[in-house]
Design a protein around this motif. Sequence first.
Motif, PDB file in Angstrom:
ATOM      1  N   LEU A   1      -1.631   5.840   5.908  1.00 39.36           N
ATOM      2  CA  LEU A   1      -2.931   5.338   6.350  1.00 39.36           C
ATOM      3  C   LEU A   1      -3.217   3.996   5.679  1.00 39.36           C
ATOM      4  O   LEU A   1      -3.619   3.026   6.330  1.00 39.36           O
ATOM      5  N   LYS A   2      -2.971   3.926   4.373  1.00 38.20           N
ATOM      6  CA  LYS A   2      -3.257   2.672   3.644  1.00 38.20           C
ATOM      7  C   LYS A   2      -2.376   1.529   4.139  1.00 38.20           C
ATOM      8  O   LYS A   2      -2.837   0.396   4.279  1.00 38.20           O
ATOM      9  N   ILE A   3      -1.102   1.845   4.402  1.00 39.17           N
ATOM     10  CA  ILE A   3      -0.200   0.792   4.893  1.00 39.17           C
ATOM     11  C   ILE A   3      -0.672   0.308   6.262  1.00 39.17           C
ATOM     12  O   ILE A   3      -0.712  -0.884   6.543  1.00 39.17           O
TER      13      ILE A   3
ATOM     14  N   GLY B   1       7.236   2.038   5.363  1.00 36.93           N
ATOM     15  CA  GLY B   1       6.264   0.953   5.479  1.00 36.93           C
ATOM     16  C   GLY B   1       6.679  -0.060   6.533  1.00 36.93           C
ATOM     17  O   GLY B   1       5.874  -0.509   7.339  1.00 36.93           O
ATOM     18  N   ALA B   2       7.980  -0.386   6.519  1.00 32.34           N
ATOM     19  CA  ALA B   2       8.471  -1.383   7.473  1.00 32.34           C
ATOM     20  C   ALA B   2       8.328  -0.871   8.901  1.00 32.34           C
ATOM     21  O   ALA B   2       7.975  -1.616   9.811  1.00 32.34           O
ATOM     22  N   GLU B   3       8.572   0.426   9.083  1.00 26.22           N
ATOM     23  CA  GLU B   3       8.466   0.993  10.426  1.00 26.22           C
ATOM     24  C   GLU B   3       7.012   1.031  10.887  1.00 26.22           C
ATOM     25  O   GLU B   3       6.724   0.830  12.063  1.00 26.22           O
ATOM     26  N   LEU B   4       6.100   1.266   9.956  1.00 27.24           N
ATOM     27  CA  LEU B   4       4.683   1.271  10.314  1.00 27.24           C
ATOM     28  C   LEU B   4       4.228  -0.136  10.692  1.00 27.24           C
ATOM     29  O   LEU B   4       3.494  -0.330  11.665  1.00 27.24           O
ATOM     30  N   ALA B   5       4.685  -1.114   9.910  1.00 26.96           N
ATOM     31  CA  ALA B   5       4.337  -2.507  10.216  1.00 26.96           C
ATOM     32  C   ALA B   5       4.876  -2.861  11.600  1.00 26.96           C
ATOM     33  O   ALA B   5       4.183  -3.467  12.421  1.00 26.96           O
ATOM     34  N   ASN B   6       6.108  -2.440  11.845  1.00 27.31           N
ATOM     35  CA  ASN B   6       6.755  -2.689  13.118  1.00 27.31           C
ATOM     36  C   ASN B   6       5.995  -2.016  14.262  1.00 27.31           C
ATOM     37  O   ASN B   6       5.815  -2.579  15.336  1.00 27.31           O
TER      38      ASN B   6
ATOM     39  N   ALA C   1       0.829  -1.200   0.000  1.00 24.67           N
ATOM     40  CA  ALA C   1       0.000   0.000   0.000  1.00 24.67           C
ATOM     41  C   ALA C   1       0.862   1.248   0.000  1.00 24.67           C
ATOM     42  O   ALA C   1       2.041   1.198   0.321  1.00 24.67           O
ATOM     43  N   GLY C   2       0.231   2.349  -0.384  1.00 28.20           N
ATOM     44  CA  GLY C   2       0.880   3.643  -0.200  1.00 28.20           C
ATOM     45  C   GLY C   2       1.951   3.977  -1.204  1.00 28.20           C
ATOM     46  O   GLY C   2       2.553   5.035  -1.130  1.00 28.20           O
ATOM     47  N   ILE C   3       2.239   3.082  -2.137  1.00 25.20           N
ATOM     48  CA  ILE C   3       3.232   3.410  -3.167  1.00 25.20           C
ATOM     49  C   ILE C   3       2.592   3.147  -4.525  1.00 25.20           C
ATOM     50  O   ILE C   3       3.066   2.332  -5.313  1.00 25.20           O
ATOM     51  N   GLU C   4       1.496   3.860  -4.744  1.00 25.82           N
ATOM     52  CA  GLU C   4       0.636   3.559  -5.889  1.00 25.82           C
ATOM     53  C   GLU C   4       1.357   3.717  -7.229  1.00 25.82           C
ATOM     54  O   GLU C   4       1.181   2.903  -8.129  1.00 25.82           O
TER      55      GLU C   4
END
Length: 635
Positions: A353-355, A383-388, A180-183
């Motif tokens: 937000l999407k991620i 993205g990785a930090e958000l997942a984390n 997500a987020g990298i359309e």
Amino acid sequence: MMKGSRNLAQSLSLTKAKSKVTKAALVGWLLTQTVLMSAPAMAQARQTLNYTGLLKKIDAGEVERVEIDEAQSIARVRLQGQNKNEPPIEVQLLERNPELIDRLRKNKVSFDSQPTADNSVVVGLVANLLLFMLLIAGLLLILRRSSNSPGGPGQAMNFGKSRARFQMEAKTGVMFDDVAGIEEAKEELQEVVAFLKKPERFTAVGARIPKGALLVGSPGTGKTLLAKAIAGEAGVPFFSISGSEFVEMFVGVGASRVRDLFKKAKENAPCIVFIDEIDAVGRQRGAGIGGGNDEREQTLNQLLTEMDGFEGNAGIIVIAATNRPDVLDSALLRPGRFDRQITVDLPDRKGRLKILEVHARNKKLSDEVDLEKIARQTPGFSGAELANLLNEAAILTARRRKDAVTMLEIDDAIDRVSIGLAKNPLLDSTRKRMTAYHEIGHALLTTLLDNADPLNKVTIIPRAGGIEGFSQTVPNEETIDSGLYTRAWMLDRIKVILGGRAVEAEVFGEDAIDAGAASDIGKVTQIARQMVTMFGMSDLGPVALESSGGEVFLGRNMMPQSEYSEELASKIDQKVREIAKFCYAEARRLLRENRPLVDRLVDVLLEQETIEGDQFRTIVQEYRDSLSQTASVTS
Ligand code: ADP
Ligand code: ZN
């Protein structure tokens, strides 16, 4: 989703274990060697006297002293009248030697029993054990190789060649929905999926299928994930290797790995080959002191050969990732290799937000959790930090024995993750504002000035390398091709570049401007100098005062060949200063006159973090319309 990386970790730790076993075995072998070598020497010493001989000599009173070494069952015997410098005679003892002690006592021979420092028996035992372990380890290794390595059974005995460290996943299970987020990047890669799924459709009309795409972006932005998603969507196998694993100590190993990788890939086509950290192997050749790194160059050459060796229609698409495209060897970027470059940016607020939505799917969140708010709080997160972040929150929730993640855990997790990162200067809002004004200064001037290139986008999302934001124009291709840069274009270009500094001075005052615009100033000087000395665009007249030693405006260092006097040199400096001063004044004037527009644009930029060119022009147009309306009302 994480399956791939766990496999990787597993195989990594296995490789480590392997090398440990090999080392231990080596030591073991060496020990066995010493044991074997010392044996003949001992045998020689023993020949001179045996046990019964010793007893006889004791009875005969010929023995002066006996040392009994129980560990080795040896008696070291010193005879009467024996030279002090001679070593004692060694006598092999039996397991139990009761009569020896008796006779020694009876004949009043001094004796002594002590274990020796030489514990070669123990060493021998250990060596044997290690040898045994080596055998077992070797066996396991061979078994493992032939059962589940990507090399397959055929490579079981193929030492040296089969040390392939690439991973293969038959099915990645990752879909575009998971990314997500990298359309923009996703859209560009959609095409690759189509190539892989229905190559006939493209080959039928003679289209050349691309061989490689380069994903450029900072770590954790989802490049690997994206590559996996392509494989997942197309339903093809996914081969992956990291550039750093190519580069080995031994020349030729990397190249053979590349060969192996592509051999397997061809057997499994259509497929995706993913090379992470390609900059580790793909750096500009011949760079570096001492002629560069042979191994790396060989590996790179092999990679280039492989990529040229298969037809675009073979169904292998190579995707590489890097965050340093600038250091890559230009040969890699040539047509037919990684000729497509796709930027994978850090996500903006909407993207974040999407991620977050993607990673919230498999987590239990309480209703009060507002992902929108989290996205707002996390500028600069990848993205990785958000997942984390969401994962940390879930862990905290479990630890606190709650049923669902609440905003409390999220806030704690943000602290944890961002302290761990120790970065995000953009969370600091004055700095963020300053950056926003600076970039808007560039962006607005390029939009307002007639001869400047149109704006592509302006952003305050930080990048690797300490870049806190940028504004980007779309260069006019005709001008680039023809090389016809006009004086008006150059002057406007200088104004645009000075716009950042100018707006800071207008808004925050002269004292507040910082060193952040140093590279801007450097560029201005360069262009202005070229105008004066190379293009004859000043009143010094149409003379070329310097010959060009590099390409104009590409930032290459030019070797200025001074063909003029010192007097002229100071005149040139003066002209350069005049151009810069004039443009700076113009830039400040324009920004001052449009101050409400500047403020409005900064607000939008702070809110959105990125403004695309079209939206930017719409806002500018709206502002102009509102101005002309009020003008017509008052007049
Ligand atoms: P990179 O290869 O760019 O360093 P990865 O693809 O390895 O980053 O990202 C690591 C993890 O971070 C992914 O497995 C995924 O869980 C998460 N992630 C990163 N970017 C995104 C994204 N755009 N959308 C969803 N998840 C993402
Ligand atoms: Zn700037």
